[in-house]
Motif scaffolding. Structure first.
Motif, PDB file in Angstrom:
ATOM      1  N   VAL A  93       7.700   0.134 -10.937  1.00 10.46           N
ATOM      2  CA  VAL A  93       7.146  -0.056 -12.284  1.00 10.46           C
ATOM      3  C   VAL A  93       5.919  -0.961 -12.182  1.00 10.46           C
ATOM      4  N   PRO A  94       4.736  -0.437 -12.469  1.00  8.84           N
ATOM      5  CA  PRO A  94       3.529  -1.264 -12.424  1.00  8.84           C
ATOM      6  C   PRO A  94       3.611  -2.411 -13.432  1.00  8.84           C
ATOM      7  N   VAL A  95       3.142  -3.589 -13.032  1.00 10.16           N
ATOM      8  CA  VAL A  95       3.218  -4.752 -13.927  1.00 10.16           C
ATOM      9  C   VAL A  95       2.370  -4.548 -15.180  1.00 10.16           C
ATOM     10  N   ASP A  96       1.291  -3.787 -15.070  1.00  5.00           N
ATOM     11  CA  ASP A  96       0.457  -3.581 -16.260  1.00  5.00           C
ATOM     12  C   ASP A  96       1.167  -2.756 -17.331  1.00  5.00           C
ATOM     13  N   THR A  97       2.243  -2.077 -16.950  1.00  8.32           N
ATOM     14  CA  THR A  97       3.025  -1.316 -17.917  1.00  8.32           C
ATOM     15  C   THR A  97       3.609  -2.236 -18.987  1.00  8.32           C
ATOM     16  N   LEU A  98       4.037  -3.431 -18.579  1.00  5.05           N
ATOM     17  CA  LEU A  98       4.568  -4.386 -19.559  1.00  5.05           C
ATOM     18  C   LEU A  98       3.500  -4.748 -20.572  1.00  5.05           C
ATOM     19  N   PRO A 157       0.804  -1.227   0.000  1.00  4.34           N
ATOM     20  CA  PRO A 157       0.000   0.000   0.000  1.00  4.34           C
ATOM     21  C   PRO A 157       0.841   1.283   0.000  1.00  4.34           C
ATOM     22  N   ASP A 158       2.114   1.177   0.394  1.00  3.30           N
ATOM     23  CA  ASP A 158       2.982   2.351   0.412  1.00  3.30           C
ATOM     24  C   ASP A 158       3.688   2.604  -0.922  1.00  3.30           C
ATOM     25  N   ILE A 159       3.517   1.690  -1.875  1.00  4.15           N
ATOM     26  CA  ILE A 159       4.123   1.858  -3.203  1.00  4.15           C
ATOM     27  C   ILE A 159       2.996   1.969  -4.221  1.00  4.15           C
ATOM     28  N   LEU A 160       2.880   3.142  -4.819  1.00  2.00           N
ATOM     29  CA  LEU A 160       1.850   3.427  -5.824  1.00  2.00           C
ATOM     30  C   LEU A 160       0.450   3.041  -5.350  1.00  2.00           C
ATOM     31  N   GLY A 161       0.188   3.233  -4.070  1.00  2.00           N
ATOM     32  CA  GLY A 161      -1.142   2.983  -3.522  1.00  2.00           C
ATOM     33  C   GLY A 161      -1.565   1.518  -3.573  1.00  2.00           C
ATOM     34  N   GLY A 162      -0.594   0.598  -3.598  1.00  2.00           N
ATOM     35  CA  GLY A 162      -0.924  -0.816  -3.595  1.00  2.00           C
ATOM     36  C   GLY A 162      -1.083  -1.428  -4.973  1.00  2.00           C
ATOM     37  N   LYS A 163      -0.769  -0.662  -5.998  1.00  2.00           N
ATOM     38  CA  LYS A 163      -0.830  -1.202  -7.360  1.00  2.00           C
ATOM     39  C   LYS A 163       0.280  -2.242  -7.522  1.00  2.00           C
ATOM     40  N   PRO A 164       0.007  -3.381  -8.160  1.00  2.00           N
ATOM     41  CA  PRO A 164       1.058  -4.393  -8.348  1.00  2.00           C
ATOM     42  C   PRO A 164       2.217  -3.840  -9.179  1.00  2.00           C
ATOM     43  N   VAL A 165       3.428  -3.987  -8.632  1.00  2.00           N
ATOM     44  CA  VAL A 165       4.640  -3.529  -9.303  1.00  2.00           C
ATOM     45  C   VAL A 165       5.633  -4.683  -9.368  1.00  2.00           C
ATOM     46  N   PHE A 166       6.617  -4.545 -10.251  1.00  2.00           N
ATOM     47  CA  PHE A 166       7.704  -5.510 -10.273  1.00  2.00           C
ATOM     48  C   PHE A 166       8.504  -5.355  -8.976  1.00  2.00           C
ATOM     49  N   VAL A 167       8.872  -6.467  -8.363  1.00  2.00           N
ATOM     50  CA  VAL A 167       9.624  -6.455  -7.111  1.00  2.00           C
ATOM     51  C   VAL A 167      10.885  -5.609  -7.261  1.00  2.00           C
ATOM     52  N   GLY A 168      11.127  -4.758  -6.254  1.00  2.00           N
ATOM     53  CA  GLY A 168      12.325  -3.931  -6.241  1.00  2.00           C
ATOM     54  C   GLY A 168      12.237  -2.697  -7.113  1.00  2.00           C
ATOM     55  N   LEU A 176       6.539 -12.793 -15.363  1.00  2.00           N
ATOM     56  CA  LEU A 176       5.177 -12.254 -15.378  1.00  2.00           C
ATOM     57  C   LEU A 176       4.395 -12.802 -16.557  1.00  2.00           C
ATOM     58  N   LEU A 177       5.017 -12.870 -17.719  1.00  2.00           N
ATOM     59  CA  LEU A 177       4.337 -13.416 -18.898  1.00  2.00           C
ATOM     60  C   LEU A 177       4.013 -14.890 -18.702  1.00  2.00           C
ATOM     61  N   ASP A 178       4.909 -15.612 -18.049  1.00  2.00           N
ATOM     62  CA  ASP A 178       4.665 -17.022 -17.769  1.00  2.00           C
ATOM     63  C   ASP A 178       3.498 -17.187 -16.794  1.00  2.00           C
ATOM     64  N   ILE A 179       3.462 -16.366 -15.766  1.00  2.00           N
ATOM     65  CA  ILE A 179       2.362 -16.405 -14.791  1.00  2.00           C
ATOM     66  C   ILE A 179       1.040 -16.110 -15.491  1.00  2.00           C
ATOM     67  N   ALA A 180       1.027 -15.080 -16.334  1.00  2.00           N
ATOM     68  CA  ALA A 180      -0.199 -14.717 -17.058  1.00  2.00           C
ATOM     69  C   ALA A 180      -0.635 -15.847 -17.983  1.00  2.00           C
TER      70      ALA A 180
END
Length: 79
Positions: A25-30, A11-22, A58-62
């Motif tokens: 960068v939001p994952v949806d950007t990819l 919640p402290d990074i981009l309001g809890g939006k999923p980002v790449f670890v470390g 991420l692509l493999d997970i999707a």
């Protein structure tokens, strides 16, 4: 790849939006970049804090999520 090594939700990074670890960068950007015709290598050049292994993970997970035969899990994931 372990999803916890790819995606971080804090919640402290981009309001809890999923980002790449470390990164911040939001994952949806990819997905946005790929949809726009940008290659994976170009994406990685634009976002050097994202590791190639993370992007591929991420692509493999999707892919696994979208090919799941358990429709309930798919619905839960997109809810």
């Amino acid at each position: 790849m372990d999803i916890q090594k790819v995606i971080n939700i804090d919640p402290d990074i981009l309001g809890g939006k999923p980002v790449f670890v470390g990164t911040r960068v939001p994952v949806d950007t990819l997905f946005d970049h790929l949809e726009a015709g940008v290659s994976l290598d170009e994406f990685l050049d634009d976002f050097p804090s994202v590791k190639k292994e993370q992007a591929i993970g991420l692509l493999d997970i999707a892919s696994k999520l979208m090919s799941s035969k358990d429709i309930t899990k798919l619905y839960e994931a997109v809810a």
